[in-house]
Structures are given as structure tokens and as C-alpha cells.
Design an enzyme around this catalytic site. Structure first.
Site, PDB file in Angstrom:
ATOM      1  N   HIS A 272       0.808  -1.220   0.000  1.00 12.59           N
ATOM      2  CA  HIS A 272       0.000   0.000   0.000  1.00 12.59           C
ATOM      3  C   HIS A 272       0.840   1.269   0.000  1.00 12.59           C
ATOM      4  O   HIS A 272       0.393   2.301  -0.489  1.00 12.59           O
ATOM      5  CB  HIS A 272      -0.951   0.018   1.193  1.00 12.59           C
ATOM      6  CG  HIS A 272      -2.144  -0.866   0.992  1.00 12.59           C
ATOM      7  ND1 HIS A 272      -2.106  -2.213   1.211  1.00 12.59           N
ATOM      8  CD2 HIS A 272      -3.396  -0.587   0.562  1.00 12.59           C
ATOM      9  CE1 HIS A 272      -3.287  -2.725   0.932  1.00 12.59           C
ATOM     10  NE2 HIS A 272      -4.088  -1.775   0.525  1.00 12.59           N
ATOM     11  N   GLY A 273       2.006   1.213   0.585  1.00 10.35           N
ATOM     12  CA  GLY A 273       2.805   2.432   0.610  1.00 10.35           C
ATOM     13  C   GLY A 273       4.152   2.201   1.250  1.00 10.35           C
ATOM     14  O   GLY A 273       4.334   1.255   2.024  1.00 10.35           O
TER      15      GLY A 273
END
Lengths: 348, 472
Positions: B325-326
Site C-alpha cells: 500500500h505504501g
């Protein structure tokens, strides 16, 4: 095959129905409702206005001509955004300035942004209301807007999209913030209909304040721009640092043939006195001009500019903004001429 | 180009018009491919080259893999695909993260290292199309799929604009056959596609951006001043915001594709009505969770080995899913929390197995509520600016404090109404589908509902926000 997500195909369970008839009815209902809302909005005096969004700022910034000594940018707070009219400036000089001033914002981060742009060699008109406010929010905002401007320039779709949105919002009153869902909800909570906001925004970020439709008593009770209780007035080493930053920005712009003019906008006598108490002239204004060597124009000290009245004590009405800007151009030309700078003179 | 932009509506109208012209299927595919590249290039034109590079490399590699005679050669070809795909991801998405952590590790052992400043712009959607292309080469490598004979078909599969930048992550077995055969939307597909697009835009513009996002921002930007109720309200607002943002995007993608005659899989099925965390991951971001299951969890061994190994596999899958996701440890913690929830659920499962009362509503409803609350606590790490802010907020939520924010009553009421409506609606619809509900409505009522949604979209405040998942 691994188990996949294909089993939930929307195709297998498509709803049935008279789609053409339904969508025709939807189009008719939407068009009729929007038409009725448009009429209702205009009957209540609500005018088409643009949203003064970060993207609109980026668009105005992108319109600032590059490598052009006749490029002009307005920086500062709401005093500059409401009081400086790009249209009047253009009528008086033939140069259309970029309105880059912003509500409640110090110009110093934005001046630094222009100073870092090697292609800017024009004139920066810097209104000073928040220039010596030490709150970090100003630098954060300037950084955010500079990053957004970079992203905006790299994104063709953003550039087209904002222009399309402006076409819609500058034509339809129903697109005004007063007609938004949030505004409806707020008004409904107070048992009334949404009312016209006294400020409208043009696609070039000119903001027009019509104090004839404003609640002036309430506005006059608000703290003066740059004199509210949350401000942090720079002093000592922090003030010296800020002056050094400003001086550096001015030097970089001037090295490229550009110029910076600092500007104190008109205000009521009461607000001017309060500003003087909080930011004594010798400590701030005089120090600013001494540190930067830039031209400074104070509306309260120029006979041609001091006659303008601010209905709320600190901002010009749109009726006065045009005349003030024209008068300011006259003063500005004189000051520039004295400095052997002829960038605002008509081109031969 | 965002689905919630005016320019997209114009772009889509042009693409659709060309797509419906009576021309050969190849011409239509070229139209869709050019449109997809234009759609992608509209954010940052040079990055379209990365997409093209990924396409060509994986298309060639898939052929080399299928023709390789030895296992070693197959592995070497597959390694090339992995290196290019994951290499691009590592450079553009995790480059700064890797350097920051390297510097931190050196600092911990007393070495001060100042790396040259990196200014890497994350190409939008890189995580999505990388996963999509990896699944294709992996399937070809394992012999589960045949290599695509046409570069045009493969390029369109990978870059198909409705799902290019934020999914659903579509398997080659789903989309490639559709690309191969001529397709044009039927009246029902077109009508329902527009409905999905409208509902998706309503979820994104009105609910996520107009109502919930600004409220969550107020709380998360003032973490130090937030009390217990504020922290819960802000987090509930964010959980609604991220659902409506991403589910709205997915509906727009599915609807847009359907208008062109293509069918994409569902990505959400009432996740906040999930009873337990396995159920949650069967309903939330389905295309990612099934990808992680099929290409990570199962290859790691899944539950085919010992019980502790199963838990390790589960945890690893969720930690990597979080990092996907990041580039931040906060996302790893978010994934780790979900991994922990899944492990605990697996541990407790034997206690409740074969007990009839667990299937009754009075057992399921509190379990669903508990799931929702724990999912919300995990969201704090997803949304907060840093660990300190997350810790402050979780502490306020769990332990309480004597602080409070001044929140506008109208906004609080709106957030509560939307959150209740969302959870209640999802609970009622958890075993059905949007299509089934829509089918039961008379057509005039459908028209009135769509009219209201469109009017609310037009009247929504003009907050400009990209889809949250674009940053991933």
C-alpha cells in the site's frame, strides 16, 4: 488456474428494464431540477463564481509569462486579492498580472517560490499584511502550492479539466458554493435558505467584494488582517532571519532584471493604528525596505491612495478596487521611473 | 485523469463514440489502447514509457518462458520478468524508503551517512499494473496460462484504462479472452454501466470527499486535541471515506468497462458487514486479497504445512500486503494488525466450530460489530501522519482522555448518519448484490434515485481530491 475473481461477473446478473426510457427520464429530471435551482439561485441574488482552489492558483501561476520583464505577479493576503484588480492594472498598463495573493497568507514563501524560478524576471507586487507572521502554516502552504504547481504543469488533464470547470462555474449560479450541499445543510440547520456570499471569484482569481450585500457589523467585529490573536509576530533573531530571507529573494529576482515592490494596502484609521501598535513601522516596514532595498508604497502615505475607504475596515469593495489599482499604477510608474525602470511604460 | 473530472467525461464520450463505429475489431482495440495510454499519460506523460516497457518485457518473457526447454531457462526468463517488474516498483515506489531505512540503520551503529537527495515521482498505478503483469507471467511460468500471441491484445489487457490506475487487478484469464473477441455493449450493459458510474461518482464525490473526508481531516490534523469520542468519530469517518473512495472508484471502473462491453470482477462486497477477518478479506479489495492469496500465500505453502508455518505465512502475506500500500512502516503495521487478527481468528475457530448458534444473527451481529471496531483501529495506522499521531489517537480511542475538539454539530450528525447507513445497509445487503436490489425497483423509482444522485454530485462542495488508492 488459481481461483480468480471472475465468478462475480456483473454481466451474469445484469438488471433488466427499459434503460432508454429510464435514462431519458433521468436527463429530463436533472435538466429540469438544475434549471429550477438556477432560477431560484439567481432570484436570491446568487451569482456565478469560481472556487478559489489550489488548482485555480496553479492555473493563474502558469499564466505568468516566462523570461518577460513585463510579467507582473500580485502576492499577499486577502487585502491584495480583494483590493488589487488585474483588469484595472491591465487597462492602465497593457499588462495582465497574475493574481497569486491568497486569503490569510503571508507572501514570503510565495516570493521565495518566484525567486527560485529562474524564468521569472518581472515585477512582484508584495502586500505585507502577514509578512512578519511567524506561524509555520505560511511556509507549509507556500510549499504545498509550489508542489501542486509542479504537478499541475506536468499534468495535461488537470490543465484541461480546470478550464472546463471554469466554463461551468463562471456560467452557472447553481455551481456557486452557496448552492452546495454543505451550504444547504448549514442554512437548513439555521432554518433559512442559503444566502448570497458577498465575495465572488473570477476565473483569473480576482475576488470581488460587494459590501452592499454583506453583514458589515459582523465583518467589522472581526480582527484586522494581520492583527488577529493567533498571529506570531517575529522579533529578534527570527525577525532578522525573515528579513534576510526576503532580502535574498529580492536580490535573486533583481539579479535577473526583475523587481519587487512592497505594498501596504488601505485600511481604516482604527485598523492602521492597531497594526502600528502590533508592528511598529520602524521595526518592520523601515527595516524591510532597508534590508531589501526594494521600493515600498504605503497607501496611507500616498495622497492618491489614502482616500480609498474599506467598508469592513480592512478590504476594498470591488467598486473601489479598480480605481485604487489605477491610482496605484500611477504611483508605481512614478516610483519605477525614479529608479530608471520603464517596464510598465507602453511598448513602442 | 480522474473519473470525477469533467475532462474524463469528455474523454470517455469520444472513446465510446469511436468504439461504437462500424469498424474492424482491431481498429477498435487500437482506439482503446491509444485512449488507455492517453489516459495514463494525462498525469505525467513520460511515465507511459514505463508502462510500455513493462508490457513489452513481460510479453516477450512470457513467450521465452513457454518455449524454454529446461527448467533453468524457464526460471531465468521468469527472473527477468520479476526483476523488471519489482525493480521498477522498488525504484519508483520504495527507493526513498529503502534509503531512509539504510541511513537509519547506519545511524543506529554510529555511522552518519547523508545520501544525495532523491526526487522520485511515483508513477500513478504502478503497484496495480505491476501486480497484474506479474500474475500473467507467473501463470505462464507455472503452465496455467498460454502466452498471449498478440502484443496488441496483451498491451490492451495490461493498460485497459478503466482499471489501469487503481484496479480491480484483473487476471489474464478474465480480461484477455474479452480483448480477443469483438465486443460492444448491449443496451442493458450500457444502461447498467452508466448506473454504476453514477453510483461510484456519488460515493466518491458526495460521501467520501464531501462529507467524510473533511471531517476525518479535522480530527487527524488535530490529533493532540482529540478526545475519545472525537478519535472514534474521526476514524469512523475515515473508514467510511476510504470505503466510498475505493469502492466508488471500483464501481466507476466496472461501469466504464461495461459501457464498452467488458466485464470486470467485483472488488468490494459489503466489507463492513464482515463477520470476522477472513470474511472481511473476502469482501474488501477482493482483487488484491485473492492476488495475495494465489501468488504469495499459497506459493509460500499456505496451510499445507504445520500450524505455526501457516501462521507465519499468513503474517508474511499481510505484512507484504501492507507494504504494497505504501512505502512506510505505518502500512506494514496496518498489515501486521490484520495478520494478527487473522491469526487470532484461526486460533479461536476450533472453539466455535460446528456450533449452530454461531450462524444465528445474535451471534453474528456482535461479531460483525467487533470486526468493524478492530478494523477501525487498524485504519488509524493507515491514515495517521506518523506513529506518534497514531499512538496518540489509539490511546484516546481505547483509554480515553479529557480533551475534546470543537466539531460542528451538523457535520457530526452527517458523519454518524452516513456511518450508520453504510454499516446498516451493508449488513442488510451482505448476502445479495447491487444488481439484485436494483432489479427489484420499478424503473420510475430507479430514474428518481439516479436523478437525486446526479443532483447531489453536481451540488457537492468542490473539494478536489484524488482517489486515495492512486498513491499506491
Amino acid at each position: 488456474m488459481p481461483s480468480s475473481t471472475s465468478s462475480s461477473s456483473a454481466n451474469e446478473r445484469l438488471p433488466r428494464g427499459p434503460w432508454l426510457r429510464m435514462w431519458t427520464l433521468v436527463v429530463a429530471l436533472v435538466a429540469g431540477s438544475l434549471g429550477a435551482l438556477e432560477v431560484a439561485a439567481r432570484q436570491r441574488g446568487i451569482l456565478p463564481t469560481c472556487e478559489d482552489s489550489p488548482t485555480l492558483w496553479a492555473l493563474a501561476r502558469s499564466r505568468l509569462p516566462k523570461w518577460d520583464p513585463r510579467a507582473v505577479a500580485f502576492l499577499g493576503s486577502s487585502q491584495a486579492q480583494l483590493g488589487l484588480s488585474p483588469a484595472a492594472f491591465a487597462a492602465a498598463t497593457g499588462i495582465t498580472p497574475a493574481q497569486l495573493a491568497m486569503d490569510g497568507t503571508s507572501a514570503h514563501g510565495f516570493l521565495d517560490h518566484l525567486a527560485r524560478d529562474e524564468s521569472f524576471c518581472g515585477l512582484a507586487m508584495v502586500e505585507i499584511a502577514f509578512l512578519f507572521d511567524g506561524r509555520a502554516l505560511h511556509e507549509r502552504r507556500a510549499r504545498t502550492y509550489a508542489e501542486l504547481y509542479r504537478a499541475f504543469r506536468a499534468s495535461p488533464s488537470s490543465q484541461v479539466d480546470i478550464r472546463l470547470r471554469l466554463m461551468w462555474s463562471s456560467a452557472a449560479a447553481v455551481a456557486a458554493p452557496e448552492m452546495s450541499l454543505r451550504s444547504f445543510a448549514r442554512a437548513a440547520a439555521q432554518g433559512r435558505w442559503p444566502e448570497r456570499f458577498y465575495v465572488t471569484t473570477r476565473p483569473d482569481r480576482t475576488r470581488l467584494a460587494d459590501y452592499h450585500v454583506a453583514d458589515l457589523d459582523r465583518l467589522r467585529r472581526q480582527p484586522a488582517v494581520g492583527a488577529d490573536s493567533e498571529r506570531v509576530y517575529l522579533t529578534g533573531a527570527a525577525l532578522a532571519d525573515r528579513l534576510a530571507q526576503l532580502s535574498d529573494a529580492v536580490r535573486r529576482i533583481e539579479q535577473r532584471g526583475g523587481r519587487v515592490v512592497f505594498l501596504q494596502m488601505p485600511a481604516s484609521a482604527e485598523n492602521l493604528k492597531r497594526a502600528e501598535d502590533l508592528m511598529p513601522r520602524t521595526k518592520y516596514w523601515d527595516a524591510l525596505l532597508a534590508a531589501t532595498g526594494a521600493i515600498g508604497i504605503r497607501a496611507d502615505e500616498e495622497p492618491a491612495l489614502s482616500r480609498f475607504e474599506c467598508p469592513d475596515g480592512q478590504h476594498l469593495d470591488y467598486r473601489g478596487a479598480g480605481a485604487f489599482t489605477t491610482a496605484l499604477v500611477h504611483v508605481l510608474k512614478q516610483r519605477l521611473k525614479a529608479a530608471r525602470d520603464h517596464r510598465l511604460d507602453p511598448r513602442p | 485523469m480522474l473519473f470525477n473530472s469533467v475532462v474524463f467525461l469528455l474523454f470517455f464520450a469520444v472513446v465510446l463514440a469511436v468504439h461504437r463505429l462500424p469498424v474492424r475489431w482491431t481498429i477498435k482495440k487500437i482506439n482503446l489502447l491509444v485512449a488507455s495510454y492517453a489516459f495514463y499519460a494525462s498525469w505525467n506523460p513520460p511515465f507511459v514509457l514505463l508502462l510500455m516497457l513493462s508490457t513489452v518485457v513481460d510479453w516477450l518473457v512470457s513467450w521465452r518462458v513457454s518455449r524454454a526447454r529446461s527448467l533453468l531457462a524457464r526460471r531465468a526468463c521468469f527472473a527477468v520478468s520479476l526483476c523488471v517488474g519489482l525493480g521498477l516498483l522498488a525504484t519508483f515506489k520504495y527507493g526513498q524508503f529503502i534509503i531512509d531505512n539504510f541511513v537509519a540503520v547506519l545511524a543506529a551503529v554510529g555511522i552518519q551517512y547523508v545520501p544525495p537527495p532523491l526526487s522520485i515521482v511515483l508513477p500513478v498505478g504502478i503497484s496495480f499494473y505491476t501486480f497484474q503483469t506479474l500474475s500473467y507471467t507467473f501463470d505462464v511460468y507455472r503452465g496455467r496460462a498460454q502466452p498471449c500471441p498478440s502484443l496488441l491484445n496483451y498491451a490492451l489487457y495490461l493498460s485497459f484504462f478503466p482499471q489501469l490506475v487503481a484496479g480491480p487487478i484483473v487476471r489474464s484469464s478474465v480480461l484477455l479472452p474479452q480483448v480477443t473477441e469483438p465486443r460492444q455493449a448491449t443496451g442493458a450493459q450500457f444502461g447498467w454501466g452508466l448506473c454504476l458510474l453514477t453510483i461510484g461518482l456519488f460515493e466518491k464525490i458526495v460521501l467520501a470527499d464531501g462529507l467524510l473526508g473533511p471531517f476525518a481531516d479535522v480530527v487527524y490534523n488535530n490529533v493532540a486535541a482529540a478526545g475519545q469520542v472525537d478519535a472514534w468519530l474521526g476514524t469512523i469517518a475515515f473508514s467510511g471515506q476510504i470505503f466510498f473512495d475505493f469502492a466508488g472508484y471500483s464501481l466507476c471502473a466496472i461501469g466504464t468497462a461495461l459501457c464498452l462491453g467488458f466485464t470486470l470482477p467485483d472488488n468490494f462486497r459489503c466489507p463492513y458487514a464482515a463477520v470476522g477477518f477472513s470474511d472481511f478479506w473476502r469482501r474488501w479489495h477482493i482483487s488484491l486479497s485473492t492476488w495475495l492469496r494465489d501468488y504469495l500465500y499459497i506459493p509460500l505453502g499456505g496451510n499445507r504445512h504445520s500450524v505455526p508455518r501457516t501462521y507465519v505465512n499468513l503474517m508474511l502475506t499481510m505484512l507484504i500486503g501492507g507494504l504494497w500500500h505504501g512505502a512506510s512502516w505505518r502500512f506494514v503495521v496496518w498489515g501486521g494488525l490484520h495478520g494478527l487478527y487473522l491469526v487470532v481468528e484461526r486460533l479461536l475457530r476450533p472453539l466455535f466450530a460446528e456450533r449452530a448458534w454461531t450462524a444465528r444473527w445474535y451471534a453474528q451481529l456482535p461479531t460483525a460489530l467487533l470486526t468493524y471496531l478492530l478494523v477501525n483501529i487498524a485504519w488509524v495506522f493507515f491514515r495517521a501522519q506518523d506513529f506518534s499521531a497514531a499512538a496518540t489517537l489509539v490511546s484516546a480511542m481505547v483509554l480515553g482522555n479529557d480533551r475534546h475538539l470543537t466539531l460542528e454539530t451538523v457535520r457530526v450528525a452527517a458523519v454518524c448518519a452516513v456511518a450508520l447507513g453504510m454499516c446498516g445497509g451493508q449488513w442488510l445487503l451482505r448476502n445479495t448484490s447491487l444488481e439484485a436490489v436494483w432489479s427489484r425497483l420499478p424503473w420510475v423509482l430507479r430514474a428518481v434515485i439516479l436523478t437525486v444522485l446526479i443532483l447531489l454530485i453536481v451540488l457537492a462542495p468542490g473539494d478536489e481530491r484524488a482517489f486515495i488508492y492512486f498513491q499506491f
